[in-house]
Design a protein around this motif. Sequence first.
Motif, short mmCIF file in Angstrom:
data_model
loop_
_atom_site.label_atom_id
_atom_site.label_comp_id
_atom_site.label_asym_id
_atom_site.label_seq_id
_atom_site.Cartn_x
_atom_site.Cartn_y
_atom_site.Cartn_z
N ARG A 16 -6.54 4.27 8.61
CA ARG A 16 -5.22 3.76 8.95
C ARG A 16 -5.04 3.60 10.46
NH1 ARG A 16 -1.40 8.03 6.09
NH2 ARG A 16 -3.02 9.38 6.98
N TYR A 301 0.60 0.53 6.38
CA TYR A 301 0.94 1.92 6.07
C TYR A 301 2.32 2.27 6.61
CZ TYR A 301 -4.11 1.84 5.45
OH TYR A 301 -5.38 1.51 5.08
N ASP A 304 5.07 0.04 4.72
CA ASP A 304 5.34 0.45 3.34
C ASP A 304 6.00 1.82 3.27
OD1 ASP A 304 4.19 -1.91 2.68
OD2 ASP A 304 2.45 -1.08 1.64
N GLU A 305 5.62 2.71 4.18
CA GLU A 305 6.23 4.04 4.19
C GLU A 305 7.71 3.95 4.53
OE1 GLU A 305 5.68 8.45 6.28
OE2 GLU A 305 4.54 6.72 7.01
N ARG A 306 8.06 3.14 5.54
CA ARG A 306 9.45 3.03 5.94
C ARG A 306 10.28 2.31 4.87
NH1 ARG A 306 11.99 3.27 10.82
NH2 ARG A 306 10.46 4.94 11.08
N SER A 309 11.17 4.08 1.48
CA SER A 309 12.20 5.12 1.44
C SER A 309 13.57 4.57 1.08
CB SER A 309 12.27 5.84 2.79
OG SER A 309 12.69 4.94 3.81
#
Length: 463
Positions: A16, A301, A304-306, A309
């Motif tokens: 990443r 990464y 998509d993480e932000r 949520s």
Amino acid sequence: MDEDSRYEAVRSRDGRFDGAFFFAVETTGIYCRPSCPAVTPKRHNVRFFATAAAAQGSGFRACRRCRPDAVPGSADWNARADVVGRAMRLIGDGVVDREGVAGLAARLGYSARQVQRQLTAELGAGPVALARAQRAHTARVLLQTTDLPITQIAFASGFASVRQFNDTIRAVYASTPSELRAAAPQRRPARRADTPSAGILLRLAHRGPYHAGAVFDLLAREAVPGIEEASGAPGGRTYRRTLRLPYGTGIVAVDERPGSSGSARHRGGWLDARLHLTDLRDLTTAVQRLRRLFDLDADPYAVDERLGSDPRLAPLVAARPGLRSPGAADPEELAIRALVGPAAEQLVQRYGKALDVPCGTLTHIFPEPAVLAEAEPGGTLGALTAALADGAVRLDPGADRDDAQAALLALPGLDGATVVAIRTRALGDPDAAPPDMDVPDSCRPWRSYAVQHLCTAGELEYR
């Protein structure tokens, strides 16, 4: 990330962070990407660098196993709007090779000394070293993937002389160009030499998952006959288009690689491309424009993480990991097309420059703003093309996004939604949203990707 966090990424070979930073081993004199499969060095022997150029400037050579210079560019240069981010986008577009450090500084509105100081302080390398690292990478790719003569590769990579080319390759890779070519992994059988007209085959790397289907859907839907086409069945399509470049013209083709969304989230992948150029000196610029068009330097990464949520976006992110926010191969063309919509085809046929040798359905280059400003001087189109032609509106990779938006909004007839579309695509802003759309602040700095998810899912209409 602090240095301990970086070392943990190296210890776990976490792909990443490939391109986000580099590490070098003092006992071997080699620098690597974080995911390098070699034995993890001891912590006290490791140094960290923000760029490959900084590692090279400190005397380290590129690892032959993980090829750290081949990783996607840092997503920071897309997200950041400060002078360092703008400078990195311009260097990537080849401005230092074409115009020197003075030209780079003039585009940024700073003195050459200020640009040198800011880049060196933050990245450990100045504009000349950063451009040199980029030239070396381009040369390595051409040496190991094409049969072009070494002299042609030297000038195609942006070097001013063969001697400078040879010295740089030896310094960066501890090999001569001939040795580097001979050491190419899985060297293909000898065949007819590559030429600009035959096309140059390249792999355009990306990090993590890449949802190619949505990008190719968008490009196929928007394709303007004469300058673009998308052929093939979904999952195996090829997108082709013409390009106006600093030294000549080009025709590029990019394949929708099956399975490019991938399950190997930490390994990333690539898109296959073929470039036909009338002047090989345009190679680096053409590659960088394709990377912006396909958003290949994004950090899926972090995005998509932000977005994952957010309750509304979470199922969309889960359904399409690695969805990108496409940019533009030609920012000025994109701005005009955002304004005129389907009428772009008529502009191409009336005012576009015809290719000397048509290639299938590709027959023209999109007309330059100055040509359109003279031919269609009235209305909003005339105001926009005149502003682009005289520099009142700048959309190049180093343009200040806020200044460009203000200049666009000052033109008669341009509405806010069109201006945001231009800011998102032409300027590659990852954090733009239409004025009438409520995108929560929790999506910052990736609101452009949130909009892309909603459009792909059919919850919002594309502009």
